[in-house]
Design a protein around this motif. Structure first.
Motif, PDB file in Angstrom:
ATOM      1  N   ASN A 190     -15.447 -18.490 -14.457  1.00 44.24           N
ATOM      2  CA  ASN A 190     -16.732 -19.049 -14.419  1.00 44.24           C
ATOM      3  C   ASN A 190     -17.086 -19.394 -12.883  1.00 44.24           C
ATOM      4  OD1 ASN A 190     -17.606 -19.692 -17.250  1.00 44.24           O
ATOM      5  ND2 ASN A 190     -15.429 -20.471 -17.172  1.00 44.24           N
ATOM      6  N   ARG A 191     -16.417 -18.518 -12.031  1.00 47.59           N
ATOM      7  CA  ARG A 191     -16.699 -19.017 -10.542  1.00 47.59           C
ATOM      8  C   ARG A 191     -18.139 -18.739 -10.216  1.00 47.59           C
ATOM      9  NH1 ARG A 191     -12.491 -17.949  -5.715  1.00 47.59           N
ATOM     10  NH2 ARG A 191     -13.741 -18.890  -4.052  1.00 47.59           N
ATOM     11  N   PRO A 192     -18.756 -17.756 -10.526  1.00 54.22           N
ATOM     12  CA  PRO A 192     -20.091 -17.621  -9.905  1.00 54.22           C
ATOM     13  C   PRO A 192     -20.949 -18.914 -10.460  1.00 54.22           C
ATOM     14  CG  PRO A 192     -19.610 -15.543 -10.908  1.00 54.22           C
ATOM     15  CD  PRO A 192     -18.255 -16.357 -11.427  1.00 54.22           C
ATOM     16  N   LEU A 193     -20.846 -19.058 -11.792  1.00 55.06           N
ATOM     17  CA  LEU A 193     -21.614 -20.304 -12.125  1.00 55.06           C
ATOM     18  C   LEU A 193     -21.282 -21.722 -11.687  1.00 55.06           C
ATOM     19  CD1 LEU A 193     -23.551 -21.380 -14.213  1.00 55.06           C
ATOM     20  CD2 LEU A 193     -21.750 -21.848 -15.727  1.00 55.06           C
ATOM     21  N   ILE A 194     -19.998 -21.756 -11.216  1.00 55.48           N
ATOM     22  CA  ILE A 194     -19.676 -23.116 -10.569  1.00 55.48           C
ATOM     23  C   ILE A 194     -20.090 -22.983  -9.115  1.00 55.48           C
ATOM     24  CG2 ILE A 194     -17.362 -24.261  -9.868  1.00 55.48           C
ATOM     25  CD1 ILE A 194     -16.117 -22.962 -12.275  1.00 55.48           C
ATOM     26  N   GLU A 195     -19.806 -21.870  -8.565  1.00 54.70           N
ATOM     27  CA  GLU A 195     -20.531 -21.863  -6.968  1.00 54.70           C
ATOM     28  C   GLU A 195     -21.940 -22.126  -6.988  1.00 54.70           C
ATOM     29  OE1 GLU A 195     -19.059 -18.392  -5.114  1.00 54.70           O
ATOM     30  OE2 GLU A 195     -16.979 -18.973  -5.039  1.00 54.70           O
ATOM     31  N   GLN A 196     -22.716 -21.702  -7.991  1.00 53.89           N
ATOM     32  CA  GLN A 196     -24.266 -22.010  -8.086  1.00 53.89           C
ATOM     33  C   GLN A 196     -24.235 -23.396  -8.342  1.00 53.89           C
ATOM     34  OE1 GLN A 196     -26.654 -19.767  -7.187  1.00 53.89           O
ATOM     35  NE2 GLN A 196     -27.704 -21.611  -7.331  1.00 53.89           N
ATOM     36  N   MET A 197     -23.522 -23.983  -9.239  1.00 54.58           N
ATOM     37  CA  MET A 197     -23.660 -25.323  -9.363  1.00 54.58           C
ATOM     38  C   MET A 197     -23.561 -26.206  -8.199  1.00 54.58           C
ATOM     39  SD  MET A 197     -21.873 -25.672 -13.083  1.00 54.58           S
ATOM     40  CE  MET A 197     -21.328 -27.589 -13.133  1.00 54.58           C
ATOM     41  N   ALA A 198     -22.502 -25.939  -7.370  1.00 54.03           N
ATOM     42  CA  ALA A 198     -22.260 -26.457  -6.222  1.00 54.03           C
ATOM     43  C   ALA A 198     -23.387 -26.449  -5.209  1.00 54.03           C
ATOM     44  CB  ALA A 198     -20.918 -25.891  -5.393  1.00 54.03           C
ATOM     45  N   ARG A 199     -23.944 -25.282  -5.195  1.00 57.93           N
ATOM     46  CA  ARG A 199     -24.984 -24.868  -4.112  1.00 57.93           C
ATOM     47  C   ARG A 199     -26.236 -25.863  -4.695  1.00 57.93           C
ATOM     48  NH1 ARG A 199     -22.405 -20.216  -3.892  1.00 57.93           N
ATOM     49  NH2 ARG A 199     -22.085 -19.559  -1.989  1.00 57.93           N
ATOM     50  N   ASN A 200     -26.481 -25.922  -6.037  1.00 62.00           N
ATOM     51  CA  ASN A 200     -27.702 -26.559  -6.431  1.00 62.00           C
ATOM     52  C   ASN A 200     -27.454 -28.046  -6.030  1.00 62.00           C
ATOM     53  OD1 ASN A 200     -28.822 -24.258  -7.577  1.00 62.00           O
ATOM     54  ND2 ASN A 200     -28.083 -24.729  -9.432  1.00 62.00           N
ATOM     55  N   GLN A 201     -26.220 -28.460  -6.043  1.00 64.19           N
ATOM     56  CA  GLN A 201     -26.051 -29.862  -5.791  1.00 64.19           C
ATOM     57  C   GLN A 201     -26.323 -30.103  -4.293  1.00 64.19           C
ATOM     58  OE1 GLN A 201     -22.568 -32.026  -7.572  1.00 64.19           O
ATOM     59  NE2 GLN A 201     -22.415 -33.258  -5.626  1.00 64.19           N
TER      60      GLN A 201
ATOM     61  N   GLU B 196     -28.224 -28.556  -2.333  1.00 69.63           N
ATOM     62  CA  GLU B 196     -29.723 -28.535  -2.133  1.00 69.63           C
ATOM     63  C   GLU B 196     -30.333 -29.824  -2.785  1.00 69.63           C
ATOM     64  OE1 GLU B 196     -31.023 -25.085  -4.315  1.00 69.63           O
ATOM     65  OE2 GLU B 196     -30.198 -23.638  -2.897  1.00 69.63           O
ATOM     66  N   GLN B 197     -30.190 -30.282  -3.699  1.00 71.20           N
ATOM     67  CA  GLN B 197     -30.551 -31.454  -4.332  1.00 71.20           C
ATOM     68  C   GLN B 197     -30.164 -32.834  -3.922  1.00 71.20           C
ATOM     69  OE1 GLN B 197     -29.994 -30.942  -8.474  1.00 71.20           O
ATOM     70  NE2 GLN B 197     -31.196 -29.239  -9.081  1.00 71.20           N
ATOM     71  N   ARG B 198     -28.911 -32.841  -3.660  1.00 72.96           N
ATOM     72  CA  ARG B 198     -28.440 -34.105  -3.389  1.00 72.96           C
ATOM     73  C   ARG B 198     -27.650 -34.167  -1.874  1.00 72.96           C
ATOM     74  NH1 ARG B 198     -25.173 -35.390  -8.355  1.00 72.96           N
ATOM     75  NH2 ARG B 198     -26.082 -33.887  -9.694  1.00 72.96           N
ATOM     76  N   GLY B 199     -27.429 -33.034  -1.418  1.00 71.39           N
ATOM     77  CA  GLY B 199     -26.622 -32.938  -0.126  1.00 71.39           C
ATOM     78  C   GLY B 199     -25.378 -33.071  -0.347  1.00 71.39           C
ATOM     79  N   ALA B 200     -24.621 -32.694   0.564  1.00 65.19           N
ATOM     80  CA  ALA B 200     -23.103 -32.828   0.390  1.00 65.19           C
ATOM     81  C   ALA B 200     -22.571 -34.398   1.032  1.00 65.19           C
ATOM     82  CB  ALA B 200     -22.210 -31.843   1.213  1.00 65.19           C
ATOM     83  N   LEU B 201     -21.811 -35.101  -0.230  1.00 64.23           N
ATOM     84  CA  LEU B 201     -21.412 -36.407   0.429  1.00 64.23           C
ATOM     85  C   LEU B 201     -20.283 -36.289   1.164  1.00 64.23           C
ATOM     86  CD1 LEU B 201     -21.819 -38.219  -3.155  1.00 64.23           C
ATOM     87  CD2 LEU B 201     -23.390 -38.572  -1.032  1.00 64.23           C
TER      88      LEU B 201
ATOM     89  N   GLU C 144     -18.806 -32.938   1.325  1.00 59.02           N
ATOM     90  CA  GLU C 144     -18.118 -32.528   0.145  1.00 59.02           C
ATOM     91  C   GLU C 144     -19.000 -32.417  -1.054  1.00 59.02           C
ATOM     92  OE1 GLU C 144     -14.339 -34.325  -0.658  1.00 59.02           O
ATOM     93  OE2 GLU C 144     -13.719 -33.954   1.236  1.00 59.02           O
ATOM     94  N   VAL C 145     -18.529 -31.562  -2.159  1.00 62.21           N
ATOM     95  CA  VAL C 145     -19.223 -31.479  -3.232  1.00 62.21           C
ATOM     96  C   VAL C 145     -18.472 -31.774  -4.342  1.00 62.21           C
ATOM     97  CG1 VAL C 145     -20.513 -30.047  -4.832  1.00 62.21           C
ATOM     98  CG2 VAL C 145     -21.061 -30.136  -2.406  1.00 62.21           C
ATOM     99  N   ASN C 146     -18.397 -32.845  -5.192  1.00 62.20           N
ATOM    100  CA  ASN C 146     -17.701 -32.834  -6.269  1.00 62.20           C
ATOM    101  C   ASN C 146     -18.383 -32.734  -7.664  1.00 62.20           C
ATOM    102  OD1 ASN C 146     -15.552 -34.120  -4.651  1.00 62.20           O
ATOM    103  ND2 ASN C 146     -17.046 -35.573  -4.416  1.00 62.20           N
ATOM    104  N   LEU C 147     -17.664 -31.735  -8.350  1.00 65.23           N
ATOM    105  CA  LEU C 147     -18.245 -31.365  -9.962  1.00 65.23           C
ATOM    106  C   LEU C 147     -17.239 -31.860 -10.808  1.00 65.23           C
ATOM    107  CD1 LEU C 147     -19.346 -27.692  -9.100  1.00 65.23           C
ATOM    108  CD2 LEU C 147     -20.822 -29.741  -9.024  1.00 65.23           C
ATOM    109  N   GLU C 148     -17.807 -32.067 -11.969  1.00 61.75           N
ATOM    110  CA  GLU C 148     -16.783 -32.466 -13.072  1.00 61.75           C
ATOM    111  C   GLU C 148     -17.319 -31.755 -14.274  1.00 61.75           C
ATOM    112  OE1 GLU C 148     -15.987 -36.529 -14.145  1.00 61.75           O
ATOM    113  OE2 GLU C 148     -16.271 -36.996 -11.942  1.00 61.75           O
ATOM    114  N   ILE C 149     -16.498 -31.098 -15.254  1.00 62.50           N
ATOM    115  CA  ILE C 149     -16.491 -30.795 -16.508  1.00 62.50           C
ATOM    116  C   ILE C 149     -15.538 -31.371 -17.663  1.00 62.50           C
ATOM    117  CG2 ILE C 149     -17.025 -28.385 -15.610  1.00 62.50           C
ATOM    118  CD1 ILE C 149     -14.464 -27.691 -16.838  1.00 62.50           C
TER     119      ILE C 149
END
Length: 76
Positions: A49-60, A62-67, A70-75
């Motif tokens: 699922n790498r392309p989808l996960i990388e897109q989710m990180a880029r979306n985050q 764009e929307q919230r910035g990188a805290l 860093e970008v932290n995602l969870e599934i």
């Protein structure tokens, strides 16, 4: 490059996959926390699922910035 962390010492089951994305001229550190019990399952999920996960990180970014850069995602 990706790296898979050791299980979370608090619950002992979650695996975290660390990876980097390029965003413009910046390189941003990202992590994906999964509910998989083994490193191998987390790694397979990430690669499948790498392309989808990388897109989710880029979306985050764009929307919230990188805290703290860093970008932290969870599934589940």
């Amino acid at each position: 490059m990706i790296a898979i962390s050791k299980p979370n010492p608090i619950d002992g089951i979650h695996q975290r996959v660390a990876f980097d994305i390029r965003y413009g001229t910046r390189r941003i550190s990202c992590s994906l926390t999964t509910s998989f019990q083994t490193k191998e399952l987390a790694k397979r999920y990430f690669h499948a699922n790498r392309p989808l996960i990388e897109q989710m990180a880029r979306n985050q970014v764009e929307q919230r910035g990188a805290l703290n850069g860093e970008v932290n995602l969870e599934i589940a």
